[in-house]
Each structure stands twice: as C-alpha cells, then as structure tokens.
Design an enzyme around this catalytic site. Structure first.
Site, PDB file in Angstrom:
ATOM      1  CE1 TYR A 161      -4.118   1.929   0.631  1.00  0.00           C
ATOM      2  CE2 TYR A 161      -2.694   3.222   2.072  1.00  0.00           C
ATOM      3  CZ  TYR A 161      -3.886   3.072   1.384  1.00  0.00           C
ATOM      4  OH  TYR A 161      -4.840   4.063   1.430  1.00  0.00           O
ATOM      5  CE  LYS A 165      -3.588   4.865  -1.817  1.00  0.00           C
ATOM      6  NZ  LYS A 165      -4.613   5.389  -2.725  1.00  0.00           N
TER       7      LYS A 165
HETATM    8  N1  LIG Z   1     -10.068   5.329   4.417  1.00  0.00           N
HETATM    9  C1  LIG Z   1      -8.831   5.589   4.741  1.00  0.00           C
HETATM   10  O1  LIG Z   1      -8.421   5.435   5.892  1.00  0.00           O
HETATM   11  C2  LIG Z   1      -7.877   6.132   3.718  1.00  0.00           C
HETATM   12  C3  LIG Z   1      -6.699   6.757   4.172  1.00  0.00           C
HETATM   13  C4  LIG Z   1      -5.814   7.243   3.222  1.00  0.00           C
HETATM   14  C5  LIG Z   1      -6.073   7.120   1.883  1.00  0.00           C
HETATM   15  N2  LIG Z   1      -7.226   6.501   1.466  1.00  0.00           N
HETATM   16  C6  LIG Z   1      -7.445   6.368   0.029  1.00  0.00           C
HETATM   17  O2  LIG Z   1      -8.646   7.013  -0.333  1.00  0.00           O
HETATM   18  C7  LIG Z   1      -9.262   6.330  -1.411  1.00  0.00           C
HETATM   19  C8  LIG Z   1     -10.696   5.978  -1.067  1.00  0.00           C
HETATM   20  O3  LIG Z   1     -10.711   5.160   0.073  1.00  0.00           O
HETATM   21  P1  LIG Z   1     -12.041   4.834   0.889  1.00  0.00           P
HETATM   22  O4  LIG Z   1     -11.654   4.696   2.297  1.00  0.00           O
HETATM   23  O5  LIG Z   1     -13.111   5.784   0.515  1.00  0.00           O
HETATM   24  O6  LIG Z   1     -12.350   3.365   0.326  1.00  0.00           O
HETATM   25  P2  LIG Z   1     -13.738   2.597   0.014  1.00  0.00           P
HETATM   26  O7  LIG Z   1     -13.397   1.156   0.056  1.00  0.00           O
HETATM   27  O8  LIG Z   1     -14.827   3.125   0.898  1.00  0.00           O
HETATM   28  O9  LIG Z   1     -14.011   3.063  -1.473  1.00  0.00           O
HETATM   29  C9  LIG Z   1     -13.177   2.711  -2.516  1.00  0.00           C
HETATM   30  C10 LIG Z   1     -14.020   2.600  -3.755  1.00  0.00           C
HETATM   31  O10 LIG Z   1     -13.148   2.196  -4.836  1.00  0.00           O
HETATM   32  C11 LIG Z   1     -13.826   1.250  -5.613  1.00  0.00           C
HETATM   33  N3  LIG Z   1     -12.858   0.409  -6.338  1.00  0.00           N
HETATM   34  C12 LIG Z   1     -12.037  -0.533  -5.831  1.00  0.00           C
HETATM   35  N4  LIG Z   1     -11.340  -1.129  -6.813  1.00  0.00           N
HETATM   36  C13 LIG Z   1     -11.720  -0.540  -7.976  1.00  0.00           C
HETATM   37  C14 LIG Z   1     -11.367  -0.721  -9.333  1.00  0.00           C
HETATM   38  N5  LIG Z   1     -10.488  -1.649  -9.706  1.00  0.00           N
HETATM   39  N6  LIG Z   1     -11.959   0.057 -10.264  1.00  0.00           N
HETATM   40  C15 LIG Z   1     -12.879   0.998  -9.908  1.00  0.00           C
HETATM   41  N7  LIG Z   1     -13.255   1.209  -8.626  1.00  0.00           N
HETATM   42  C16 LIG Z   1     -12.692   0.445  -7.672  1.00  0.00           C
HETATM   43  C17 LIG Z   1     -14.650   0.439  -4.635  1.00  0.00           C
HETATM   44  O11 LIG Z   1     -15.720  -0.231  -5.263  1.00  0.00           O
HETATM   45  C18 LIG Z   1     -15.115   1.516  -3.678  1.00  0.00           C
HETATM   46  O12 LIG Z   1     -16.368   2.064  -4.040  1.00  0.00           O
HETATM   47  C19 LIG Z   1      -8.388   5.093  -1.705  1.00  0.00           C
HETATM   48  O13 LIG Z   1      -7.499   5.390  -2.753  1.00  0.00           O
HETATM   49  C20 LIG Z   1      -7.620   4.919  -0.397  1.00  0.00           C
HETATM   50  O14 LIG Z   1      -6.400   4.264  -0.593  1.00  0.00           O
HETATM   51  C21 LIG Z   1      -8.128   6.015   2.359  1.00  0.00           C
END
Ligand SMILES: NC(=O)c1ccc[n+]([C@@H]2O[C@H](COP(=O)([O-])OP(=O)(O)OC[C@H]3O[C@@H](n4cnc5c(N)ncnc54)[C@H](O)[C@@H]3O)[C@@H](O)[C@H]2O)c1
Length: 255
Positions: A161, A165
């Site tokens: 991860y 990133k």
């Molecule tokens: N939640 C956290 O703690 C956090 C922290 C830092 C960064 N992020 C980043 O923020 C972004 C969103 O995270 P989140 O927490 O909202 O996640 P989430 O799991 O709630 O949402 C992610 C979405 O991406 C979609 N997805 C996954 N694989 C896919 C693909 N191959 N093609 C198209 N869509 C796809 C999923 O269906 C889902 O709707 C991600 O990139 C994550 O790495 C999240």
C-alpha cells in the site's frame, strides 16, 4: 496572466468531474460535495450498483458507470460515456483504491500486484486517458489523486500500500510538471485513517485505538473533511497549486 479572481464560496458550477471509486467512502463524499457546489459528476466504480447509487445521490447531475481501473476498455468506455453525457471533462478525482495488508516477509505476489495495479497503475492510466482529453479540449483542468499518509511515513503491514501511494506522489509531480503548459493542475491528498469501509476494516480494534492515541489531534478523519480539500483543489481558488501533496492527518506525520 491577469488575476481573474475566484468564487469565495468555492462553487464549481457546471464543471464536469469524474470520480473513480465514487460509489462509497471518500469518493462518495467528494461526489456529494461537488454536486452541492454546482458540478456534474460521473461516478466510475467497480460496484455493480453504481448507476443506482448515482441516481439516488442526484438523478439529474450525477451519472454512474461501472468501471474497473485495471481494465483499459472499461475505462475508455466510461470516460467516453461521461463525455457524451456532459459534453466535456474538467476534473478527475482518482479515488478508487484498496488496502491489502500483510507483513513484508510474507505478503503474497497477488496482494502486491493487485495493490499496485489498482492504486498506482489505475491512477496513472485514468490520468493519462483523461489528461489526453483535457489537452485536446484546450482549457486546462484539475487532477486530484488520493494518496495516503502511508506514502510519507512507515506503517506496519503497509509495504504494498505504501509503495503504491508513494508511487502516486511521484507520478503526481511528473504529471504536474509535464502538463503545466496545458493549464492542467495535478495534486495529491494524503489522509490519515478516514472512517470509511476501507479505513474501518484496516484499523479495527486495538490497533486503531493505539494509532489514534499517536495522532496529535487524537482522532481519525471523516470523508467529508477530505472532500473539503478535494473541493479546494478543484476550485479556481487553488489555481497556482500544482504537484503538491496536501496531508490531512491531525498532525500524525509531523512527529
Ligand atoms: N479510508 C482511509 O483510511 C484512507 C486513508 C488514506 C487514503 N485513502 C485512500 O482514499 C481512497 C478511497 O478510500 P475509501 O476509504 O473511501 O475506500 P472505500 O473502500 O470506501 O471506497 C473505494 C471505492 O473504490 C472502488 N474500487 C475498488 N477497486 C476498484 C477498481 N479496480 N476500479 C474501480 N473502482 C474500484 C470500490 O468499489 C469503492 O467504491 C483510496 O485510494 C484509499 O487508498 C483512504
């Protein structure tokens, strides 16, 4: 260039945004805020019910496309569909992502590859494809990439991860540099743990409680707080910012 000012209410009226991963979590919060601020939004998500989700959010100004950011044909179709639907593209938010966590000595090839394919290559391919549309349109644009605090600090079990990133941050800078000549601004957002499906799963229980105590402001974040940055970066108020990474982490990475 003369200063043209900006809307101090951060409206992005009639801008067209593509939000990958917009069917849940941070992407959904960004979609909702963009719509509230006058934009049209195409949600590109792997989820089968993405069309219904878009309709439920805003049947007039939002549209959903089932799309896999690891599949060229699927991305091309969705981008084309969004363009046909709204007539243009102004903003791309790369929010689709996964967190497959394991320790470095045991992580499987499958976990490693899938993480890089979705988080890094998917973000690049979407940027490349939409970037070409923006260049051809000739009126600039904004690309916003979801990175993570894991791109800038070491987190246990986050080897794939974190690598994906950190790659997003490197890519963000190069795209910003190469595409500045076209008026395309490319920036990243790096959140700490955000209370979404992905965040709750990755930081459940004892581990999460410990992590929270280590954050100077003492808490995790909410999707709406990340959406606020995504709105600023999409708006004209941030027109001189490019190649930047905005960290939203309660001070976690300043220690
Ligand atoms: N939640 C956290 O703690 C956090 C922290 C830092 C960064 N992020 C980043 O923020 C972004 C969103 O995270 P989140 O927490 O909202 O996640 P989430 O799991 O709630 O949402 C992610 C979405 O991406 C979609 N997805 C996954 N694989 C896919 C693909 N191959 N093609 C198209 N869509 C796809 C999923 O269906 C889902 O709707 C991600 O990139 C994550 O790495 C999240």
């Amino acid at each position: 260039m003369e200063f043209k000012g900006y809307d101090t209410n951060f409206n992005i009226t009639d801008k067209v945004a593509l939000v990958t991963g917009g069917a849940s979590g941070i992407g959904k919060a960004i979609t909702e805020l963009y719509l509230e601020k006058g934009a049209k939004v195409a949600i590109l998500d792997l989820k089968e019910d993405v069309m219904d989700t878009a309709k439920q959010i805003d049947s007039e100004n939002a549209v959903g496309f089932q799309c896999d950011v690891t599949d060229n044909e699927s991305m091309d179709k969705a981008i084309q569909g969004a363009k046909e639907n709204f007539g243009k593209i102004d903003i791309l938010v790369n929010c689709a992502g996964i967190a497959l966590l394991d320790d470095a000595e045991n992580i499987s090839d499958g976990y490693w590859q899938k993480t890089l394919d979705i988080n890094l290559t998917g973000t690049f391919k979407m940027s490349q494809k939409v970037g070409n549309v923006l260049i051809k349109q000739g009126h600039g644009g904004k690309i916003i990439n979801l990175a993570s605090q894991a791109a800038v600090i070491a987190l246990d079990n986050h080897v794939a991860y974190g690598a994906s990133k950190a790659g997003v941050l490197g890519m963000t800078k190069v795209l910003a540099y190469e595409w500045a000549q076209f008026g395309i601004k490319v920036n990243a957002i790096s959140p700490t743990v955000i209370l979404t499906e992905l965040g709750k799963k990755a930081w459940a229980g004892e581990k999460g409680e410990k992590a929270k105590k280590e954050i100077p402001l003492g808490r995790f974040g909410y999707p709406e707080e990340v959406a606020a940055i995504a709105l600023f970066l999409a708006s004209d108020a941030s027109n001189l910012i490019t190649g930047e990474n905005i960290v939203i982490d309660g001070g976690n990475t300043i220690k």
